[in-house]
Motif scaffolding. Structure first.
Motif: not given
Length: 347
Positions: A52-55, A71-74, A102-106
């Motif tokens: 869903v976040p990738v979309l 960030v809020p979507v994740v 880690i994803a948010i920091v990325g």
């Protein structure tokens, strides 16, 4: 919602809804019927937390360049997966939640790197305009870009080295009287900071006192940045365009071709026009315009105005050069306000 953003959002909403409908109606009812449901539950979690976040990134964030909205979507995707998965299978979310920071920091590092690259490409002399151009390039033209540019410009003007105004500019800080006002505010702020901190700590505790301390220091930093910016961001006459700048506050570009009159201000301006006051004190000049222009303030505040009030340390030179740009003689000003220039600009 603009047409540019509407279609990607609709497409994302339909695809995300399809993922959730399939999860609720097909995958979740099938979990009890599978001998080893762990891999199926984990695959469902991956779809909900990652797909869903990738979309959203491909359909919305990539088009609008507002990558921070990921960030809020994740975070919401993790919450949605926790809601969809039965309690017995929620353990499959643990490894995904573990990599969430880690994803948010990325995402944040990627946005920061893109912002630095855009800042280097922004060929603008004005620091605040450079930050705004870079933030718009990376995050789009939304409020997030304006907020980021405003905060970074505030820190830069407060703590960084500043170049002097360009030759021929019209400084205004010396005649504004803002320095003495700021000194008084600084003394009062220092006394309030100490006394208020002790009082709040006594009544509400250490956390509230720390919040008060942080807000007070931020206010002092903003005032210092605004004062320094008023010495660097000044009004300039660039060809036939008057570029009005007032510290961290207002910026507005006024083509000479739409200036109806420019005159000394001797008393309070009438309220017959929407006006922006681009000076910290009492304005010394006012420009009445034939058509509205957009004045842009902190955090992207926009105001449509037909009068710009401002100041200049050298009023005679300012009025003379504006009159030359308009190719107009000096004459008595309106509203008993002194001399003015009125006429059409040079072609």
């Amino acid at each position: 919602m603009t047409a540019r953003l509407g279609r990607p959002l609709v497409a994302f909403g339909l695809l995300a809804s399809a993922v959730y409908v399939a999860a609720v109606l097909v995958v979740v009812p099938a979990l009890p019927t599978v001998p080893d449901a762990g891999p199926l539950a984990f695959g469902l979690a991956v779809d909900l937390v990652i797909l869903v976040p990738v979309l959203f990134a491909m359909l919305v964030a990539r088009r609008t360049r507002q990558w921070l909205t990921l960030v809020p979507v994740v975070v919401l995707s993790v919450r949605g997966a926790w809601w969809v998965l039965p309690e017995a299978y929620r353990g499959v979310l643990d490894p995904l939640v573990a990599v969430l920071p880690i994803a948010i920091v990325g995402v944040l590092v990627g946005v920061a790197a893109a912002f630095v690259r855009a800042l280097r490409r922004a060929d603008l002399d004005d620091v605040s305009d450079r930050f705004q151009a870079a933030a718009t390039r990376v995050l789009g033209a939304g409020r997030g870009a304006h907020a980021l540019a405003s905060e970074l410009a505030m820190v830069r003007y407060a703590l960084g080295p500043l170049a002097p105004p360009a030759e021929g500019a019209f400084p205004f800080r010396r005649s504004s009287g803002y320095g003495s006002v700021l000194a008084g505010i600084g003394v009062a702020a220092a006394l309030e900071l100490v006394g208020g901190h002790l009082l709040i700590q006594h009544i509400w505790g250490g956390t509230a006192a720390l919040v008060h301390l942080a807000l007070s220091l931020y206010g002092i930093l903003w005032l210092a940045a605004d004062w320094r910016a008023m010495g660097a961001r000044v009004t300039t006459l660039d060809g036939n365009t008057l570029r009005v700048r007032c510290g961290l506050r207002w910026r507005v570009d006024v083509p000479a071709g739409i200036i109806e009159t420019v005159y000394h201000v001797r008393r309070d301006l009438p309220k017959d026009r929407p006006t922006v006051v681009a000076t910290p004190g009492t304005p010394r000049f006012a420009l009445d315009l034939r058509q509205p222009v957009i004045a842009v303030g902190p955090y992207g505040i926009r105001r449509e105005v037909t009068r710009v009030a401002l100041s200049a340390d050298d009023p005679d030179r300012f009025l003379k050069e504006i009159a030359e740009a308009m190719d107009a003689p000096l004459a008595p000003g309106p509203h008993d306000s002194g001399a003015q220039a009125s006429g059409r600009p040079r072609s």
